[in-house]
Scaffold this motif. Structure first.
Motif, PDB file in Angstrom:
ATOM      1  N   ARG A 119       0.814  -1.229   0.000  1.00  0.00           N
ATOM      2  CA  ARG A 119       0.000   0.000   0.000  1.00  0.00           C
ATOM      3  C   ARG A 119       0.847   1.279   0.000  1.00  0.00           C
ATOM      4  NH1 ARG A 119      -2.345  -4.596   0.605  1.00  0.00           N
ATOM      5  NH2 ARG A 119      -4.487  -4.713   1.379  1.00  0.00           N
ATOM      6  N   GLU A 120       2.106   1.185  -0.363  1.00  0.00           N
ATOM      7  CA  GLU A 120       2.973   2.360  -0.350  1.00  0.00           C
ATOM      8  C   GLU A 120       2.695   3.254  -1.548  1.00  0.00           C
ATOM      9  OE1 GLU A 120       7.754   3.479  -0.356  1.00  0.00           O
ATOM     10  OE2 GLU A 120       7.097   1.393  -0.478  1.00  0.00           O
ATOM     11  N   CYS A 121       2.604   4.543  -1.306  1.00  0.00           N
ATOM     12  CA  CYS A 121       2.455   5.502  -2.399  1.00  0.00           C
ATOM     13  C   CYS A 121       3.840   5.811  -2.942  1.00  0.00           C
ATOM     14  CB  CYS A 121       1.769   6.775  -1.909  1.00  0.00           C
ATOM     15  SG  CYS A 121       1.630   8.036  -3.198  1.00  0.00           S
ATOM     16  N   LEU A 122       4.112   5.370  -4.145  1.00  0.00           N
ATOM     17  CA  LEU A 122       5.438   5.521  -4.728  1.00  0.00           C
ATOM     18  C   LEU A 122       5.658   6.914  -5.318  1.00  0.00           C
ATOM     19  CD1 LEU A 122       5.555   2.089  -6.579  1.00  0.00           C
ATOM     20  CD2 LEU A 122       6.283   2.615  -4.245  1.00  0.00           C
ATOM     21  N   ALA A 123       4.594   7.543  -5.796  1.00  0.00           N
ATOM     22  CA  ALA A 123       4.733   8.865  -6.400  1.00  0.00           C
ATOM     23  C   ALA A 123       3.391   9.581  -6.376  1.00  0.00           C
ATOM     24  CB  ALA A 123       5.245   8.758  -7.830  1.00  0.00           C
ATOM     25  N   ALA A 124       3.466  10.907  -6.230  1.00  0.00           N
ATOM     26  CA  ALA A 124       2.300  11.776  -6.353  1.00  0.00           C
ATOM     27  C   ALA A 124       2.774  13.005  -7.133  1.00  0.00           C
ATOM     28  CB  ALA A 124       1.743  12.153  -4.993  1.00  0.00           C
ATOM     29  N   TYR A 140       1.968   9.413   4.896  1.00  0.00           N
ATOM     30  CA  TYR A 140       1.164   8.231   4.589  1.00  0.00           C
ATOM     31  C   TYR A 140       2.024   6.975   4.588  1.00  0.00           C
ATOM     32  CZ  TYR A 140      -2.093   5.266   1.932  1.00  0.00           C
ATOM     33  OH  TYR A 140      -2.918   4.245   1.517  1.00  0.00           O
ATOM     34  N   ASN A 141       3.254   7.084   4.101  1.00  0.00           N
ATOM     35  CA  ASN A 141       4.151   5.928   4.014  1.00  0.00           C
ATOM     36  C   ASN A 141       4.895   5.647   5.312  1.00  0.00           C
ATOM     37  OD1 ASN A 141       3.501   5.519   1.303  1.00  0.00           O
ATOM     38  ND2 ASN A 141       5.206   6.769   0.568  1.00  0.00           N
ATOM     39  N   VAL A 154       4.264   7.281   8.709  1.00  0.00           N
ATOM     40  CA  VAL A 154       3.660   7.554  10.018  1.00  0.00           C
ATOM     41  C   VAL A 154       2.250   6.977  10.147  1.00  0.00           C
ATOM     42  CG1 VAL A 154       2.982   9.357  11.652  1.00  0.00           C
ATOM     43  CG2 VAL A 154       5.027   9.673  10.231  1.00  0.00           C
ATOM     44  N   ARG A 155       1.422   7.171   9.144  1.00  0.00           N
ATOM     45  CA  ARG A 155       0.007   6.806   9.235  1.00  0.00           C
ATOM     46  C   ARG A 155      -0.172   5.300   9.392  1.00  0.00           C
ATOM     47  NH1 ARG A 155      -4.327   5.089   6.238  1.00  0.00           N
ATOM     48  NH2 ARG A 155      -6.238   6.335   6.321  1.00  0.00           N
ATOM     49  N   PRO A 156      -0.872   4.859  10.454  1.00  0.00           N
ATOM     50  CA  PRO A 156      -1.126   3.410  10.602  1.00  0.00           C
ATOM     51  C   PRO A 156      -2.173   2.935   9.600  1.00  0.00           C
ATOM     52  CG  PRO A 156      -2.182   4.644  12.373  1.00  0.00           C
ATOM     53  CD  PRO A 156      -1.376   5.647  11.595  1.00  0.00           C
ATOM     54  N   HIS A 157      -1.955   1.744   9.036  1.00  0.00           N
ATOM     55  CA  HIS A 157      -2.869   1.158   8.062  1.00  0.00           C
ATOM     56  C   HIS A 157      -3.505  -0.089   8.672  1.00  0.00           C
ATOM     57  CE1 HIS A 157      -1.369   3.370   4.341  1.00  0.00           C
ATOM     58  NE2 HIS A 157      -0.554   3.761   5.303  1.00  0.00           N
ATOM     59  N   THR A 158      -4.803  -0.107   8.761  1.00  0.00           N
ATOM     60  CA  THR A 158      -5.479  -1.261   9.348  1.00  0.00           C
ATOM     61  C   THR A 158      -5.244  -2.529   8.529  1.00  0.00           C
ATOM     62  OG1 THR A 158      -7.496  -0.586   8.172  1.00  0.00           O
ATOM     63  CG2 THR A 158      -7.264   0.156  10.436  1.00  0.00           C
ATOM     64  N   ALA A 159      -5.132  -2.398   7.211  1.00  0.00           N
ATOM     65  CA  ALA A 159      -4.902  -3.572   6.363  1.00  0.00           C
ATOM     66  C   ALA A 159      -3.526  -4.177   6.593  1.00  0.00           C
ATOM     67  CB  ALA A 159      -5.056  -3.203   4.889  1.00  0.00           C
ATOM     68  N   LEU A 160      -2.614  -3.420   7.205  1.00  0.00           N
ATOM     69  CA  LEU A 160      -1.255  -3.900   7.474  1.00  0.00           C
ATOM     70  C   LEU A 160      -1.037  -4.153   8.961  1.00  0.00           C
ATOM     71  CD1 LEU A 160       0.739  -1.446   5.150  1.00  0.00           C
ATOM     72  CD2 LEU A 160      -0.234  -3.684   4.583  1.00  0.00           C
ATOM     73  N   GLY A 161      -2.119  -4.367   9.710  1.00  0.00           N
ATOM     74  CA  GLY A 161      -1.978  -4.616  11.141  1.00  0.00           C
ATOM     75  C   GLY A 161      -1.558  -3.368  11.899  1.00  0.00           C
ATOM     76  N   ASN A 162      -2.086  -2.205  11.494  1.00  0.00           N
ATOM     77  CA  ASN A 162      -1.775  -0.910  12.111  1.00  0.00           C
ATOM     78  C   ASN A 162      -0.298  -0.550  11.999  1.00  0.00           C
ATOM     79  OD1 ASN A 162      -4.370  -0.098  12.901  1.00  0.00           O
ATOM     80  ND2 ASN A 162      -4.278  -1.370  14.734  1.00  0.00           N
ATOM     81  N   ARG A 163       0.358  -1.049  10.956  1.00  0.00           N
ATOM     82  CA  ARG A 163       1.729  -0.657  10.667  1.00  0.00           C
ATOM     83  C   ARG A 163       1.745   0.265   9.454  1.00  0.00           C
ATOM     84  NH1 ARG A 163       3.851  -6.776  10.581  1.00  0.00           N
ATOM     85  NH2 ARG A 163       1.784  -6.924   9.666  1.00  0.00           N
ATOM     86  N   THR A 164       2.850   0.958   9.284  1.00  0.00           N
ATOM     87  CA  THR A 164       3.020   1.777   8.087  1.00  0.00           C
ATOM     88  C   THR A 164       3.567   0.900   6.964  1.00  0.00           C
ATOM     89  OG1 THR A 164       5.309   2.380   8.594  1.00  0.00           O
ATOM     90  CG2 THR A 164       3.568   3.731   9.578  1.00  0.00           C
ATOM     91  N   PRO A 165       3.458   1.329   5.710  1.00  0.00           N
ATOM     92  CA  PRO A 165       4.041   0.542   4.620  1.00  0.00           C
ATOM     93  C   PRO A 165       5.528   0.276   4.810  1.00  0.00           C
ATOM     94  CG  PRO A 165       2.532   2.152   3.717  1.00  0.00           C
ATOM     95  CD  PRO A 165       2.637   2.451   5.192  1.00  0.00           C
ATOM     96  N   GLN A 166       6.277   1.241   5.303  1.00  0.00           N
ATOM     97  CA  GLN A 166       7.699   1.037   5.524  1.00  0.00           C
ATOM     98  C   GLN A 166       7.956   0.037   6.640  1.00  0.00           C
ATOM     99  OE1 GLN A 166       9.941   4.638   5.944  1.00  0.00           O
ATOM    100  NE2 GLN A 166       9.682   5.224   3.800  1.00  0.00           N
ATOM    101  N   GLU A 167       7.186   0.107   7.732  1.00  0.00           N
ATOM    102  CA  GLU A 167       7.333  -0.866   8.820  1.00  0.00           C
ATOM    103  C   GLU A 167       6.964  -2.260   8.334  1.00  0.00           C
ATOM    104  OE1 GLU A 167       6.275   2.029  12.644  1.00  0.00           O
ATOM    105  OE2 GLU A 167       4.742   0.758  11.726  1.00  0.00           O
TER     106      GLU A 167
END
Length: 271
Positions: free
Chosen positions: A117-122, A222-223, A225-238
């Motif tokens: 779920r990492e945003c690679l570019a915006a 987003y990549n 700091v923000r916790p992602h519920t789909a990743l077990g409340n981890r960030t994409p980097q974590e």
């Protein structure tokens, strides 16, 4: 007597007030976060709280997130979208539009890795052509390589000859969804919804440069700091750094204990 009553320890004076102050501060910084995501952020800071205590204070302070009305859609049969099993297996691309305070429109080309779920570019600009899309992908290629497949809609930038030739030369398959069916590109649509709700709707952009800086800062948050519920409340980097790239994106807390143990054993063997 209940065991919880026996072991209860009186809270230090003022701890509840300090927690309320910090909760108000976090809710002010993250206006579109609910109490569950705020609970994750408080735990990261060392607060020994559960979601029920945070919910009680959340309601007392009147911090509830205002629900925005959404367009009603017809009842159709939904099919689960296949989830990639590793990084760079499948990326999704799409555009999202917004406007400056003067009324000038701009667009953001968003690219997401469907696995973590990492945003690679915006990429933000008033006009983005197919050649510009190719340049963004070439920049990502130097940083992390290319995916096997890229999912996108049938916009003219994606259907351009420049992108088609580049994808053929690089061996990347371009998968175009059916017209009028954005659900087939659900990962990027979900990301665009979060970006609209938490970033674009929360800021008033005076210039294109300000929009670029604000959106890039939100993308990093987003990549990282923000916790992602789909990743077990981890960030994409974590999720990637802790070896979770060898696991399913399903949160371990949502699986039976036996399945979690099997996943842990598989990870140890793989490492």
């Amino acid at each position: 007597m209940a065991r919880a009553s026996c072991r209860y320890e009186r809270q230090r004076p003022g701890e509840e007030e300090k927690l309320q102050v910090r909760l108000r501060s976090l809710a002010g910084e993250r206006r579109r976060f609910g109490y569950r995501r705020l609970t994750v952020l408080l735990r990261r800071e060392g607060w020994a709280v559960n979601h029920k205590r945070v919910y009680r204070l959340y309601r007392q302070e009147g911090l509830g997130v205002r629900r925005r009305k959404r367009k009603r859609i017809g009842a159709v049969e939904r099919q689960a979208l296949a989830i990639p099993t590793r990084l760079n297996e499948r990326w999704s691309m799409d555009f999202i539009s917004d406007g400056l305070s003067a009324g000038r429109k701009f667009r953001s080309l968003n690219i997401v890795d469907d696995f973590n779920r990492e945003c690679l570019a915006a990429e933000v600009d008033t006009s983005i052509t197919g050649a510009r899309v190719v340049r963004v992908l070439e920049r990502l290629q130097e940083l992390r390589g290319l995916p096997q497949i890229m999912v996108m809609d049938n916009g003219p930038e994606f259907a351009s000859q420049a992108l088609d030739v580049w994808a053929y030369e690089q061996g990347v398959k371009l998968h175009f969804i059916e017209p009028g069916k954005p659900v087939q590109n659900a990962f990027i649509e979900s990301f665009n919804g979060r970006m609209r709700d938490e970033c674009l709707n929360e800021h008033w952009f005076l210039s294109l440069g300000e929009a670029r800086e604000t959106i890039e800062a939100w993308r990093r948050d987003y990549n990282e700091v923000r916790p992602h519920t789909a990743l077990g409340n981890r960030t994409p980097q974590e999720f990637t750094a802790c070896g979770a790239a060898l696991r399913s994106p399903t949160a371990p807390s949502e699986l039976p204990r036996t399945q979690v143990q099997k996943q842990e054993a598989t990870l140890e063997l793989a490492l």
